[in-house]
Write an enzyme that holds these catalytic residues in place. Sequence first.
Site, PDB file in Angstrom:
ATOM      1  N   LYS A 174      51.036   1.414  72.517  1.00 56.62           N
ATOM      2  CA  LYS A 174      49.594   1.706  72.409  1.00 56.62           C
ATOM      3  C   LYS A 174      49.374   2.853  71.435  1.00 56.62           C
ATOM      4  O   LYS A 174      49.637   4.006  71.729  1.00 56.62           O
ATOM      5  CB  LYS A 174      48.963   2.075  73.753  1.00 56.62           C
ATOM      6  N   GLU A 248      56.683  13.949  75.256  1.00 55.97           N
ATOM      7  CA  GLU A 248      56.680  14.859  74.100  1.00 55.97           C
ATOM      8  C   GLU A 248      55.280  15.455  74.043  1.00 55.97           C
ATOM      9  O   GLU A 248      54.326  14.757  73.683  1.00 55.97           O
ATOM     10  CB  GLU A 248      56.986  14.098  72.803  1.00 55.97           C
ATOM     11  N   CYS A 282      52.407  19.254  66.659  1.00 57.24           N
ATOM     12  CA  CYS A 282      52.864  19.859  67.909  1.00 57.24           C
ATOM     13  C   CYS A 282      53.805  21.016  67.590  1.00 57.24           C
ATOM     14  O   CYS A 282      53.895  21.978  68.336  1.00 57.24           O
ATOM     15  CB  CYS A 282      53.581  18.819  68.757  1.00 57.24           C
ATOM     16  N   GLU A 379      47.335  25.995  72.498  1.00 61.95           N
ATOM     17  CA  GLU A 379      47.559  25.142  71.324  1.00 61.95           C
ATOM     18  C   GLU A 379      46.203  24.804  70.696  1.00 61.95           C
ATOM     19  O   GLU A 379      45.326  24.280  71.372  1.00 61.95           O
ATOM     20  CB  GLU A 379      48.268  23.849  71.746  1.00 61.95           C
TER      21      GLU A 379
HETATM   22  P1  NAD Z   1      46.118  12.688  73.811  1.00 60.29           P
HETATM   23  O1  NAD Z   1      46.958  13.079  74.961  1.00 60.29           O
HETATM   24  O2  NAD Z   1      44.663  12.855  73.906  1.00 60.29           O
HETATM   25  O3  NAD Z   1      46.352  11.130  73.470  1.00 60.29           O
HETATM   26  C1  NAD Z   1      47.640  10.613  73.275  1.00 60.29           C
HETATM   27  C2  NAD Z   1      47.624   9.132  73.610  1.00 60.29           C
HETATM   28  O4  NAD Z   1      47.369   8.969  75.008  1.00 60.29           O
HETATM   29  C3  NAD Z   1      46.549   8.336  72.880  1.00 60.29           C
HETATM   30  O5  NAD Z   1      47.076   7.079  72.523  1.00 60.29           O
HETATM   31  C4  NAD Z   1      45.468   8.191  73.954  1.00 60.29           C
HETATM   32  O6  NAD Z   1      44.642   7.055  73.789  1.00 60.29           O
HETATM   33  C5  NAD Z   1      46.319   8.038  75.201  1.00 60.29           C
HETATM   34  N1  NAD Z   1      45.614   8.371  76.450  1.00 60.29           N
HETATM   35  C6  NAD Z   1      44.504   9.127  76.615  1.00 60.29           C
HETATM   36  N2  NAD Z   1      44.187   9.213  77.931  1.00 60.29           N
HETATM   37  C7  NAD Z   1      45.127   8.497  78.603  1.00 60.29           C
HETATM   38  C8  NAD Z   1      45.375   8.235  79.978  1.00 60.29           C
HETATM   39  N3  NAD Z   1      44.567   8.712  80.927  1.00 60.29           N
HETATM   40  N4  NAD Z   1      46.460   7.500  80.306  1.00 60.29           N
HETATM   41  C9  NAD Z   1      47.303   7.040  79.354  1.00 60.29           C
HETATM   42  N5  NAD Z   1      47.125   7.246  78.029  1.00 60.29           N
HETATM   43  C10 NAD Z   1      46.048   7.969  77.657  1.00 60.29           C
HETATM   44  O7  NAD Z   1      46.722  13.455  72.551  1.00 60.29           O
HETATM   45  P2  NAD Z   1      46.225  13.432  71.040  1.00 60.29           P
HETATM   46  O8  NAD Z   1      44.962  14.211  70.921  1.00 60.29           O
HETATM   47  O9  NAD Z   1      46.233  12.030  70.548  1.00 60.29           O
HETATM   48  O10 NAD Z   1      47.428  14.204  70.303  1.00 60.29           O
HETATM   49  C11 NAD Z   1      47.491  15.598  70.222  1.00 60.29           C
HETATM   50  C12 NAD Z   1      48.496  16.141  71.216  1.00 60.29           C
HETATM   51  O11 NAD Z   1      49.746  15.493  71.057  1.00 60.29           O
HETATM   52  C13 NAD Z   1      48.777  17.613  71.016  1.00 60.29           C
HETATM   53  O12 NAD Z   1      48.814  18.283  72.253  1.00 60.29           O
HETATM   54  C14 NAD Z   1      50.156  17.625  70.380  1.00 60.29           C
HETATM   55  O13 NAD Z   1      50.886  18.811  70.583  1.00 60.29           O
HETATM   56  C15 NAD Z   1      50.795  16.444  71.032  1.00 60.29           C
HETATM   57  N6  NAD Z   1      51.918  15.961  70.210  1.00 60.29           N
HETATM   58  C16 NAD Z   1      53.194  16.214  70.624  1.00 60.29           C
HETATM   59  C17 NAD Z   1      54.273  15.808  69.843  1.00 60.29           C
HETATM   60  C18 NAD Z   1      55.700  16.112  70.252  1.00 60.29           C
HETATM   61  O14 NAD Z   1      56.614  15.510  69.683  1.00 60.29           O
HETATM   62  N7  NAD Z   1      55.951  17.005  71.199  1.00 60.29           N
HETATM   63  C19 NAD Z   1      54.038  15.120  68.658  1.00 60.29           C
HETATM   64  C20 NAD Z   1      52.729  14.863  68.276  1.00 60.29           C
HETATM   65  C21 NAD Z   1      51.665  15.292  69.065  1.00 60.29           C
END
Ligand code: NAD
Length: 476
Positions: A174, A248, A282, A379
């Site tokens: 997804k 992650e 991140c 963050e």
């Molecule tokens: P997010 O958590 O809002 O969304 C991530 C994914 O989860 C999206 O596909 C979203 O549609 C889905 N999602 C949202 N609500 C959900 C739920 N209730 N159940 C299941 N899936 C759901 O994050 P974002 O805004 O897309 O990304 C930014 C975040 O990602 C930052 O905190 C960043 O640090 C983190 N990030 C971490 C890494 C790493 O390797 N550690 C890499 C990239 C981004």
Amino acid sequence: MTTSHYIAGRWVDGQGSDCISVNDPALGQPFAELMAASAEQVDQAVAAARAALPAWKCTSASERAAYLRGFAEQLGQRREALVALQMRNNGKPRHEAEVDLDDAIATFGYYAELAEQLPGQNRDVPLAAPGFTARTRLEPVGVVGLIVPWNFPLVTSAWKLAPALAAGCTVVLKPSEVTPLCELAYGQIADTLGLPAGVLNIVNGKAETGAALSNHNGLDKLSFTGSNNVGSQVMRSAAAQCRPVTLELGGKSAILVFDDCDVDAAVQWIVAGICWNAGQMCSATSRLLVQNGIADALLPRLQAALENLRVGSPLSEEADMGPLTSQAQWLKVAGYFATAREEGLQCLVGGKVLDRGGWFVSPTLYADVPEDSRLWNEEIFGPVLCARRFASEQQAIAEANDSRFGLVATVCTTDLARAERVADALEVGHVWINSVQAVFVETSWGGTKGSGIGRELGPWGLSGYQSVKHVTQCLG
Ligand code: NAD
């Protein structure tokens, strides 16, 4: 409207209730729309992955390696279209979009090699006890759900997809609703390569679709990259079903600059660590710890470098940094600028959104930020750097480690013994010495503390999709 879901080897329209707008952040305007997948379509995708598993896990390792090499080659053949899409949908300048594509290609190539070595992992175990033999057999975990964010769409999904397929798992991916189009290339490539139907399924959608996948009882594992808030919901779903999860999550990483450092080199590393991908990493090194003896020389040079950074449309050859990818992220960063003003932080450069139609913000530097500041601890996910000074190595390590996160850190010093010592003391998953954001597919990715659970990339990335079995035989 775009047909945007790949289920059981077929392209289908979304039947969910959410309409997803795909935006150009440099203009702040949509350029495509699609309907999210419904919960029933998520069911169909999981069922397709389940049906494809018995045959896929019995393919030879070399057969799976050939598919992975095919993914790498086909990504290369789609280079121009995928680079253009990332520039348009993520706001990445061309050179950054190209690095992402090359990273995804390298990931598929690397796991093709690891797949070929899989038969060698099944070996006899020497036993101290007489009368028995034992052998190890590494098996695929099964059907895995992969949920990814928007900041490096092709890359984050490659880091999950390539090892999962190499291990013999079937998957439901997804993508983020912010960047739902990029990963469709993986479905098109699966079609081109004749990947058996159901081995790779892609469902697009917002939180509702993500939750339908992460709550699904047909999965054997879920691998999630994203925010801590959603990560903990995903972990609760995994806990309810007692199944493994890789997370992650976020970061608030430090870059430590010692007195003996070359100022120009340090400025370059600091700027890249906070402005690459407009700080939406991140692993952004958003906490600058600078030693007292170099601070007065470094901070004005850093201020000048950030002021001179060219912020603009990714289509412009001149732009060093593009816009933020989404309006939500732009509003979030603007909120932190307001918090900084309320906290009375000393802003050396930036601290404002740019009035250009798109979702642009200035590269920003706050100096001498108190350690209880929200900007020092949370963050932000934008080009916002907070600086503090330190006196001793011990103090620098203590301040860097004083965080709920533990993803990465950068150490800048010409004293390599010190660099190694500090690297060993930092409570993070990856330390760079005199370099910044250099991620190689052979090394691991992942964090300690609130930055997540598990590791991606390298052999650790593959083992995350493998289950260990031992077969012990009595010789009597
Ligand atoms: P997010 O958590 O809002 O969304 C991530 C994914 O989860 C999206 O596909 C979203 O549609 C889905 N999602 C949202 N609500 C959900 C739920 N209730 N159940 C299941 N899936 C759901 O994050 P974002 O805004 O897309 O990304 C930014 C975040 O990602 C930052 O905190 C960043 O640090 C983190 N990030 C971490 C890494 C790493 O390797 N550690 C890499 C990239 C981004």
